[in-house]
Design an enzyme around this catalytic site. Structure first.
Site, PDB file in Angstrom:
ATOM      1  N   TYR A   1      60.090  -7.596  -7.401  1.00  0.00           N
ATOM      2  CA  TYR A   1      59.864  -8.549  -6.311  1.00  0.00           C
ATOM      3  C   TYR A   1      60.864  -9.706  -6.367  1.00  0.00           C
ATOM      4  CZ  TYR A   1      57.259 -11.551  -3.085  1.00  0.00           C
ATOM      5  OH  TYR A   1      56.885 -12.347  -2.024  1.00  0.00           O
TER       6      TYR A   1
ATOM      7  N   LYS B   1      63.707 -10.743  -3.550  1.00  0.00           N
ATOM      8  CA  LYS B   1      63.673 -12.041  -2.881  1.00  0.00           C
ATOM      9  C   LYS B   1      64.900 -12.894  -3.217  1.00  0.00           C
ATOM     10  CE  LYS B   1      59.840 -11.497  -0.582  1.00  0.00           C
ATOM     11  NZ  LYS B   1      59.803 -11.514   0.892  1.00  0.00           N
TER      12      LYS B   1
ATOM     13  N   SER C   1      61.709 -15.429   2.587  1.00  0.00           N
ATOM     14  CA  SER C   1      61.860 -15.028   1.193  1.00  0.00           C
ATOM     15  C   SER C   1      60.567 -15.401   0.478  1.00  0.00           C
ATOM     16  CB  SER C   1      63.082 -15.703   0.566  1.00  0.00           C
ATOM     17  OG  SER C   1      63.235 -15.324  -0.783  1.00  0.00           O
TER      18      SER C   1
END
Length: 267
Positions: A151, A155, A137
Site C-alpha cells: 500500500y 501511494k 493518495s
C-alpha cells in the site's frame, strides 16, 4: 461543470459526489460494483431530484472498460472538467507473509487504476487546453508504515506520478492536485483495521479517523483553489512539508515502537 469520480460508490469519492451535486455539477461515477452505485445514485437523487448523475460499473484496472465508461460519461454530460481519481484498495500484510496476488492487486488498483483514469481524460483536456486532475493518495504516501509494504509503495508512487504529471500538464493549462488523507471513516477502513499489525497500530497511534465528508470538503476546497498538495489536518501538512527533515527522528521513533511491540509479544 462535469466531474468524473473513480471509486465513487462509497467513502471519500461518494462524499465528493454529494458535495458536487449540491453545487449543481454534473457528476459521473465509476466503481467496480453495480449495486452500491445504484444505491448511491438513488440516495443522491432523493436529495437533489433535479441533479444530473451518471454511474457505470467498471474496474479501474481494466483500461479498456474504464475508457468505455468515460466515453459514455462525456457523451452524456460533455467533456470532463475535473477528474477525481479516488479508487483504491488496501490489504495490510508484511512482505514476507503477503501473497503476490494481494501485493500486485494494490499496485494495480492504486497506481495503474489512477494512471488509466488520467489517460482516459488527459488527451481531451490537452486538446481543450483546460481541465483538472485530482489524485487521492494517502498519509501512507508520505511515510512508511509497518505491514503496509504494498500500500505504501503504491501511494508513494502516486506522489511521484502527480509531481511529474503537474510539470507536463501545466503548459497545457491543466491543473493537477494530490491529496494525502489521514485514516478516514469508510467501509474500507473498517475492513482494514482487523488486519492491521500491532506494530502498525503502535506507529499510527490512537488518532480518531476523520469523517469522509470532512475530508471531501477539504479536497474540493483545495481543488477549487488550484492547490497542488492538499493536506487534511495539521499532522498531514507537517508530514508533507517537513517529512524529509524529521525522517531520521520518525524512523527512530517507529523502530522503538516496533521493538517494544515485539518485546511485549515475546513475553
Amino acid at each position: 461543470m462535469h466531474i468524473i469520480i473513480t471509486g465513487g460508490s462509497s467513502g471519500i469519492g461518494a462524499a465528493i459526489a454529494e458535495i458536487e451535486m449540491q453545487r449543481g455539477a454534473r457528476v459521473s461515477i465509476v466503481a467496480r460494483r453495480e449495486e452500491p452505485l445504484r444505491e448511491l445514485r438513488a440516495q443522491i437523487l432523493a436529495q437533489y431530484p433535479s441533479g444530473q448523475i451518471n454511474t457505470w460499473a467498471a474496474d479501474v484496472t481494466d483500461a479498456v472498460a474504464l475508457e468505455r465508461a468515460i466515453e459514455a460519461f462525456e457523451k452524456s454530460f460533455g467533456p470532463c472538467d475535473r477528474l477525481i481519481a479516488a479508487a483504491g484498495v488496501v490489504e495490510p500484510g508484511e512482505l514476507i507473509s503477503q501473497d503476490m496476488e494481494s501485493f500486485r492487486a494494490q499496485i494495480e488498483t492504486n497506481l495503474f487504476g489512477t494512471v488509466n483514469a488520467v489517460r482516459a481524460v488527459y488527451s481531451g483536456m490537452v486538446q481543450r487546453q483546460s481541465g483538472q486532475i485530482v489524485i487521492i493518495s494517502s498519509g501512507a504516501g508520505l511515510i512508511g508504515i509497518h505491514g503496509y509494504t504494498a500500500y505504501c509503495a503504491s501511494k508513494h508512487a502516486l506522489a511521484g506520478f502527480a509531481e511529474t504529471l503537474r510539470q507536463e500538464a501545466k503548459p497545457n493549462a491543466i491543473a493537477v492536485s494530490i491529496c494525502f488523507p489521514p485514516d478516514t471513516e469508510t467501509q474500507q477502513l473498517a475492513a482494514e483495521l482487523p488486519l492491521r499489525s500491532p506494530a502498525a497500530s503502535a506507529i499510527i497511534g490512537d488518532a480518531k479517523p476523520w469523517p469522509a465528508d470532512r475530508v471531501a470538503r477539504i479536497i474540493v476546497k483545495g481543488a477549487d483553489r488550484g492547490r497542488f498538495e492538499i493536506y487534511p489536518g495539521l499532522q498531514m501538512a507537517l508530514l508533507g512539508r517537513f517529512g524529509a527533515v524529521v525522517a531520521p527522528v520518525l524512523r527512530w521513533y517507529f523502530d522503538l515502537k516496533i521493538a517494544t511491540v515485539r518485546k511485549n509479544q515475546d513475553h
